[in-house]
Design an enzyme around this catalytic site. Structure first.
Site, PDB file in Angstrom:
ATOM      1  N   GLU A  13       0.835  -1.199   0.000  1.00  0.00           N
ATOM      2  CA  GLU A  13       0.000   0.000   0.000  1.00  0.00           C
ATOM      3  C   GLU A  13       0.867   1.245   0.000  1.00  0.00           C
ATOM      4  O   GLU A  13       0.519   2.255  -0.586  1.00  0.00           O
ATOM      5  CB  GLU A  13      -0.879  -0.049   1.259  1.00  0.00           C
ATOM      6  N   SER A  56      -0.097   6.361   9.609  1.00  0.00           N
ATOM      7  CA  SER A  56       0.198   7.801   9.639  1.00  0.00           C
ATOM      8  C   SER A  56       1.688   8.045   9.440  1.00  0.00           C
ATOM      9  O   SER A  56       2.507   7.137   9.610  1.00  0.00           O
ATOM     10  CB  SER A  56      -0.223   8.399  10.982  1.00  0.00           C
TER      11      SER A  56
HETATM   12  C1  LIG Z   1      -9.840   9.503   4.644  1.00  0.00           C
HETATM   13  C2  LIG Z   1      -9.406   8.241   5.322  1.00  0.00           C
HETATM   14  C3  LIG Z   1      -9.557   7.026   4.675  1.00  0.00           C
HETATM   15  C4  LIG Z   1      -9.234   5.831   5.321  1.00  0.00           C
HETATM   16  N1  LIG Z   1      -9.474   4.656   4.681  1.00  0.00           N
HETATM   17  C5  LIG Z   1      -9.323   3.492   5.375  1.00  0.00           C
HETATM   18  C6  LIG Z   1      -9.737   2.249   4.834  1.00  0.00           C
HETATM   19  O1  LIG Z   1     -10.237   2.183   3.715  1.00  0.00           O
HETATM   20  N2  LIG Z   1      -9.633   1.152   5.590  1.00  0.00           N
HETATM   21  C7  LIG Z   1      -9.098   1.174   6.834  1.00  0.00           C
HETATM   22  O2  LIG Z   1      -9.003   0.134   7.469  1.00  0.00           O
HETATM   23  N3  LIG Z   1      -8.670   2.326   7.387  1.00  0.00           N
HETATM   24  C8  LIG Z   1      -8.782   3.486   6.686  1.00  0.00           C
HETATM   25  N4  LIG Z   1      -8.386   4.684   7.255  1.00  0.00           N
HETATM   26  C9  LIG Z   1      -7.932   4.680   8.635  1.00  0.00           C
HETATM   27  C10 LIG Z   1      -6.482   5.061   8.831  1.00  0.00           C
HETATM   28  O3  LIG Z   1      -5.652   4.018   8.504  1.00  0.00           O
HETATM   29  C11 LIG Z   1      -6.331   5.521  10.297  1.00  0.00           C
HETATM   30  O4  LIG Z   1      -6.973   6.765  10.388  1.00  0.00           O
HETATM   31  C12 LIG Z   1      -4.895   5.636  10.706  1.00  0.00           C
HETATM   32  O5  LIG Z   1      -4.344   4.378  10.894  1.00  0.00           O
HETATM   33  C13 LIG Z   1      -4.718   6.471  11.991  1.00  0.00           C
HETATM   34  O6  LIG Z   1      -5.522   5.994  13.022  1.00  0.00           O
HETATM   35  P1  LIG Z   1      -6.449   6.967  13.862  1.00  0.00           P
HETATM   36  O7  LIG Z   1      -7.210   7.790  12.909  1.00  0.00           O
HETATM   37  O8  LIG Z   1      -7.201   6.162  14.829  1.00  0.00           O
HETATM   38  O9  LIG Z   1      -5.460   7.937  14.610  1.00  0.00           O
HETATM   39  P2  LIG Z   1      -4.685   7.621  15.976  1.00  0.00           P
HETATM   40  O10 LIG Z   1      -4.038   6.314  15.877  1.00  0.00           O
HETATM   41  O11 LIG Z   1      -5.576   7.905  17.102  1.00  0.00           O
HETATM   42  O12 LIG Z   1      -3.542   8.714  15.895  1.00  0.00           O
HETATM   43  C14 LIG Z   1      -3.721  10.067  16.231  1.00  0.00           C
HETATM   44  C15 LIG Z   1      -2.390  10.771  16.085  1.00  0.00           C
HETATM   45  O13 LIG Z   1      -1.426  10.181  16.964  1.00  0.00           O
HETATM   46  C16 LIG Z   1      -0.268   9.756  16.241  1.00  0.00           C
HETATM   47  N5  LIG Z   1       0.301   8.559  16.839  1.00  0.00           N
HETATM   48  C17 LIG Z   1      -0.334   7.401  17.144  1.00  0.00           C
HETATM   49  N6  LIG Z   1       0.537   6.522  17.645  1.00  0.00           N
HETATM   50  C18 LIG Z   1       1.750   7.114  17.677  1.00  0.00           C
HETATM   51  C19 LIG Z   1       3.058   6.709  18.096  1.00  0.00           C
HETATM   52  N7  LIG Z   1       3.297   5.495  18.578  1.00  0.00           N
HETATM   53  N8  LIG Z   1       4.081   7.597  17.967  1.00  0.00           N
HETATM   54  C20 LIG Z   1       3.862   8.835  17.471  1.00  0.00           C
HETATM   55  N9  LIG Z   1       2.644   9.269  17.068  1.00  0.00           N
HETATM   56  C21 LIG Z   1       1.611   8.411  17.171  1.00  0.00           C
HETATM   57  C22 LIG Z   1      -0.800   9.488  14.860  1.00  0.00           C
HETATM   58  O14 LIG Z   1       0.243   9.525  13.912  1.00  0.00           O
HETATM   59  C23 LIG Z   1      -1.784  10.628  14.684  1.00  0.00           C
HETATM   60  O15 LIG Z   1      -1.118  11.790  14.355  1.00  0.00           O
HETATM   61  C24 LIG Z   1      -8.688   5.876   6.616  1.00  0.00           C
HETATM   62  C25 LIG Z   1      -8.516   7.095   7.257  1.00  0.00           C
HETATM   63  C26 LIG Z   1      -8.873   8.275   6.637  1.00  0.00           C
HETATM   64  C27 LIG Z   1      -8.682   9.574   7.367  1.00  0.00           C
END
Ligand SMILES: Cc1cc2nc3c(=O)[nH]c(=O)nc-3n(C[C@H](O)[C@H](O)[C@H](O)COP(=O)(O)OP(=O)(O)OC[C@H]3O[C@@H](n4cnc5c(N)ncnc54)[C@H](O)[C@@H]3O)c2cc1C
Ligand SMILES: Cc1cc2nc3c(=O)[nH]c(=O)nc-3n(C[C@H](O)[C@H](O)[C@H](O)COP(=O)(O)OP(=O)(O)OC[C@H]3O[C@@H](n4cnc5c(N)ncnc54)[C@H](O)[C@@H]3O)c2cc1C
Lengths: 375, 397
Positions: B244, B382
């Site tokens: 991906e 991310s």
């Molecule tokens: C438009 C869009 C489309 C998507 N499409 C799909 C899809 O089709 N299928 C699917 O399964 N998922 C999908 N996703 C989900 C995406 O993979 C997640 O949003 C992503 O993994 C981040 O998880 P979260 O949003 O829960 O953020 P969180 O994990 O809550 O993170 C919040 C913030 O904290 C940071 N952070 C977290 N952990 C750490 C760490 N250990 N060290 C430093 N920083 C950290 C993150 O980088 C981020 O900045 C999509 C998301 C979006 C926004």
């Protein structure tokens, strides 16, 4: 040297903060934005009763003798609640143009209604090609007998849809970019030959494209002297730049608070996000940038209050900084919220959208860097 | 080292161009060129053009319908698709689920699922993320309990891109909660028409409906839809995430957009001249182009290394970070190009209607795109998580 606000200013701040807490929570704001008017005419009158609309005007005009610092206090507080009511177009732009240049008759006719919240106005000064240069005016006005005949096009006129009257910047002489030869005319929304296309902006505010074809207004609608409006327009735009920068600083403060709060509650990998040092440093940076930007805001407000000779330069320094600070704080806040940051449902994205449009309004960082260098 | 195209490569490029000129559907092209949102059918119509020609599953092994192209040919192909402003390929089937199935699936599964992906008969979506499990994907809770020859699945997936269009969803599910969290995860294919599957839209800050919640309530899934062993889900997911991350940089698309922005700068009125007279703006555009060259050649190096053997590894994280930084920077530069005209908002239905645009023709999609593209540093792991991957897996920290 004293950075403290006066007792009255603290009261104004407190008044607005309480209003937001009680009457303007995020869901209420969202309903207002989606309503026909796009804001609350009732709240607008409430602001009139609070005295906020007359605040930054001389007593002689029916105001409360407030200055740039008072304006800053109001708009910064507005920013924290993302208040969408059109304070800048009505009060800072239209109100100040009338107050600074208007005849006694014009003041008498307009200011009381503006201060009570009965009358809605806006300043139509941008054109498709003009970008941030208020001297770039192609909309023309020609005196024929006792009337000015106006022809031209004004772009993205803030508060256009609600306005009863526009103040239109027109070229009465000279060529496209000349500072000389720019005049201000009051034009009623329902004038023959004026048509407007109304729409919403991404930040929840409303605006219009205004076409003027053979619009005839009486000579008495001229504000100030013919051809000599540029200097006052610049001063008023400086004031509006200060005001919108204050709003931005309020928004930045709120976005930092919301982000800090969110990272303290959201858990991943068995701990709150706030425990990750990679994120802590970023929040330290956004915290610092907000403080540094606020310092420039206070500096610019104080210089404008004192009519300092370098106050325009100070405003450009401030707006340059607003552009980069808004980018950093806006984008980082969304990033640290993860997927939740890009949802329509959470308030953080709406703060982000307003902060983003403010980067452009009255000049982006590039524009103000150039202006700073030239002053 | 030789970075230029051979005569055969140039011939291939000509072939691709001729094909696209003849076969790129005019109505889809019109929508793309005018920033009108695509419907499900538009995506399918376009992708079917490619699958009919055998140019859809280009990266697959030839035995399953891949092209057998060299990396140079693939590079040329992607660049031509972008230059013609064709829609992005919806990746969930062809670039994600397909490779998983041909790598980890049984012969029976390959026969059952691969042709429909290759021929665009089935639309897939990706069910990884959950409300409580984003970056910490391995903490996922959606439970699959084996009952006879079925799994009973319960849980909530979120951010599922285009689930509203999907026929099938590939999910990570928990089949075991006793040990290390990574070891109890399995990879399961679920028919979206199964009773108990419910899709609810999530609207994003640009006003679009792209992502969804997917609720799974006592969904019965035949056990034969499990890919790999029970508990192998995490290693499959890691394999897939690396896949991906390579395409995600969107470099060919960026090249076209930079070119377009240059053309816009030549024509967009600014005072008594044009935007191109604004030196500060043009400096930024040129810097971006240099960054893009660096990203492009980093990607080519990675692809070359891949074609010499093996799968994309953690290095693909570099491409993801670099590419998404650029995508975001360019989307911002478009906003700057427009000045005030970046602010008017047109909804998806306004855009689809014939209503006249506000400001320059290209303006309406610029700010929504900037807002929407905040996502690229969030999804697919991310950019913070990518940095953690590089720190750990590449730098050995
Ligand atoms: C438009 C869009 C489309 C998507 N499409 C799909 C899809 O089709 N299928 C699917 O399964 N998922 C999908 N996703 C989900 C995406 O993979 C997640 O949003 C992503 O993994 C981040 O998880 P979260 O949003 O829960 O953020 P969180 O994990 O809550 O993170 C919040 C913030 O904290 C940071 N952070 C977290 N952990 C750490 C760490 N250990 N060290 C430093 N920083 C950290 C993150 O980088 C981020 O900045 C999509 C998301 C979006 C926004
Ligand atoms: C010119 C100079 C003058 C100095 N003057 C004085 C003085 O007058 N009195 C005095 O007592 N000391 C003085 N110092 C010493 C100074 O305080 C130490 O250099 C400093 O505390 C860093 O310690 P260190 O050099 O051992 O680096 P380390 O602690 O080994 O750090 C190395 C790097 O790792 C980073 N790092 C360390 N811990 C963390 C963490 N938890 N999170 C993130 N990053 C981390 C550091 O920021 C640094 O970049 C001076 C140093 C210099 C260079």
């Amino acid at each position: 040297m004293d950075f403290a606000l006066s007792e009255e200013q603290k009261q104004v701040q407190e008044l607005i903060t309480q209003f937001i807490a009680k009457d303007y929570p995020f869901d209420v704001r969202e309903k207002l934005v989606k309503s026909e008017d796009g804001f609350s005419k009732e709240y607008w009158k409430t602001f009139g009763e609070f005295g906020l609309l007359a605040m930054p005007f001389p007593e002689g005009d029916g105001g409360f003798n407030g200055g740039p610092v008072d304006l800053m206090v109001i708009l910064e507080a507005f920013g924290t609640g993302l208040i969408v009511e059109p304070y800048i177009p009505n009060i800072v732009l239209a109100g100040n143009l009338i107050s600074k240049l208007g005849s006694d008759d014009q003041k008498k006719e307009i200011l009381p209604k503006l201060f009570s919240g009965e009358l809605q106005m806006s300043f139509a000064f941008t054109e498709p090609q003009s970008r941030f240069d208020v001297n770039d005016v192609t909309t023309s006005a020609k005196l024929e007998g006792d009337n000015y005949i106006i022809d031209g096009y004004k772009a993205v006129v803030m508060n256009g849809p609600a306005s009863d009257k526009f103040i239109v910047s027109c070229r009465t002489s000279g060529s496209q970019l000349d500072e000389d030869g720019i005049s201000l005319l009051i034009v009623d929304k329902d004038s023959k030959g004026l048509s407007s296309r109304d729409y919403s902006n991404v930040d929840g505010s409303k605006a219009s494209e205004v076409t003027l074809e053979n619009v005839s207004v009486p000579k008495s609608n001229l504000i100030g002297e013919e051809g000599k409006a540029f200097k006052t327009i610049s001063q008023v735009i400086d004031l509006a730049t200060l005001a919108i920068s204050a709003e931005a600083v309020g928004i930045m403060q709120k976005m930092n608070e919301l982000t800090l709060e969110y990272t303290k509650t959201r858990e991943q990998f068995g701990q709150t996000l706030s425990k990750f040092q990679a994120l802590q440093h970023r929040m330290v940076d956004t915290f610092m940038v907000h403080e540094q930007t606020k310092s420039l805001l206070l500096m610019a407000a104080a210089k404008m209050n004192d009519n300092a000779p370098d106050s325009s330069k100070a405003v450009s320094a401030l707006k340059f900084q607003i552009g980069s600070a808004a980018k950093l704080i806006g984008e980082e806040s969304i990033q640290l919220h993860g997927g939740m940051g890009v949802t329509e449902e959470m308030s953080i994205g709406h703060y982000f959208k307003r902060l983003t449009t403010i980067r452009t309004i009255f000049g982006n960082s590039d524009y103000h860097l150039k202006r700073y260098s030239s002053l | 080292m030789n970075l230029s195209f051979s005569p055969e490569d140039l011939k291939f490029q000509e072939e691709v161009r001729t094909f696209l000129e003849k076969n790129y559907p005019a109505d889809v092209k019109r929508k793309m060129d005018n920033g009108i949102p695509l419907e499900r059918e538009d995506h399918l119509k376009w992708q079917k053009v490619l699958s009919k020609k055998g140019w859809f599953a280009i990266n697959w092994p030839e035995e399953h319908g891949g092209t057998g192209w060299s990396i140079t040919q693939k590079h040329i192909f992607q660049n031509e698709l972008a230059a013609f402003n064709t829609p992005n390929i919806v990746p969930f089937g062809v670039s994600m689920c397909g490779p998983v199935i041909y790598t980890f699936g049984t012969e029976e599964q390959k026969e059952r699922f691969l042709p429909a992906i290759r021929d665009n008969d089935v639309w897939w979506c990706q069910g990884y993320s959950e409300p409580g499990s984003g970056s910490d994907l391995a903490s996922l809770k959606t439970k699959a309990e084996k009952k006879g020859d079925k799994y009973i699945v319960n849980g909530t997936k979120t951010w599922t891109t285009m689930a509203q269009h999907a026929d099938w969803i590939f999910c990570l599910v928990r089949t075991d909660s006793s040990g290390i969290k990574q070891e109890g995860i399995s990879f399961l294919l679920i028919d979206m028409k199964s009773p108990g599957v419910e899709v609810k839209p999530i609207i994003t800050i640009d006003g679009s409906h792209e992502v969804n919640m997917v609720y799974l309530d006592n969904v019965e899934v035949p056990a034969e839809n499990l890919i790999g062993e029970e508990g192998a889900g995490w290693s499959i997911a890691k394999f897939l995430l690396a896949h991906e991350r390579t395409g995600i940089g969107g470099i060919p698309h960026l090249k076209r957009e930079i070119k377009r922005l240059r053309e816009i700068a030549d024509e967009l009125p600014l005072n008594d001249g044009f935007l191109k007279d604004d030196n500060l703006f043009m400096d930024k555009l040129n810097k971006l182009e240099i960054d893009l060259l660096s990203a492009e050649f980093t990607e080519l190096r990675t692809l070359a290394a891949m074609s010499a053997g093996g799968h994309p590894g953690p290095e693909s994280s570099i491409l993801k970070i670099g590419g998404t930084d650029l995508q975001q920077a360019l989307s911002e530069l478009f906003v700057e190009a427009l000045g005030y005209y970046a602010h008017p908002f047109m909804s998806e239905s306004d855009l689809a209607s014939n209503e006249k645009r506000i400001g320059p023709d290209f303006a309406a999609t610029v700010m929504p795109h900037y807002l929407n593209f905040r996502k690229v540093s969030i999804y697919g792991g991310s950019n913070e998580v990518q940095r953690n991957v590089i720190a750990k897996a590449v730098l050995g920290l």
